[in-house]
Enzyme design. Structure first.
Site: not given
Length: 169
Positions: A29, A34
């Site tokens: 994932d 991020y």
């Protein structure tokens, strides 16, 4: 919630992904937010280096927070499309198994989001789309829109669920 780049360097991330994969982990994932895309870049390098067959793992990304400009955030058709293309490039893959709407977007009609996700699925860039942290009413609206216009509905929800928060299931 460990993020490659900020919390783990490429060498450590490579070792962890290989260890996980060798021991049965097949779902990886990620998200555009991020480490501001660096996490996807590192994961893409690892996937390329390992040479794992694409049909042996599931890969996801999430769209919502992409940058500082108004066109780089939210769930508009433009941002969803741009974010998907950017994720594919960073991850060095031809398609995403799962593409999540990282949060609901009060600024974009849900119909626009559902239509944008359906287009990516029809183009073969995304296999399934889903949501993260959406309320039941928003999910119901997305399903009704998909049904009414013969579009692909969301097929999964990624709620916050951990030792401290178990109430959103």
């Amino acid at each position: 919630w460990v993020t490659f780049s900020n919390q783990l360097k490429e060498k450590d991330a490579t070792e962890l992904m290989k260890y996980g994969y060798d021991n049965g982990v097949n779902f990886f994932d990620n998200a555009e937010i991020y480490a501001n895309g660096k996490s996807e870049i590192i994961m893409g390098k690892i996937l390329k280096k390992t040479g794992w067959s694409r049909d042996t793992y599931i890969l996801s990304s999430k769209v919502f927070w992409g940058g500082e400009k108004p066109t780089q955030n939210g769930l508009s058709r433009k941002h969803i499309t741009d974010a998907c293309h950017a994720a594919l490039k960073r991850l060095q893959v031809e398609y995403l198994d799962l593409f999540f709407c990282h949060r609901p977007d009060p600024e974009t009609p849900i119909e626009e989001t559902v239509r944008a996700m359906d287009v990516l699925i029809q183009q073969g860039k995304v296999l399934y789309w889903g949501t993260s942290e959406w309320e039941a009413e928003q999910l119901t609206e997305a399903y009704v829109i998909a049904e009414n216009f013969n579009l692909t509905p969301p097929t999964m929800e990624q709620p916050e669920y951990n030792l401290f928060n178990r109430g959103k299931i």
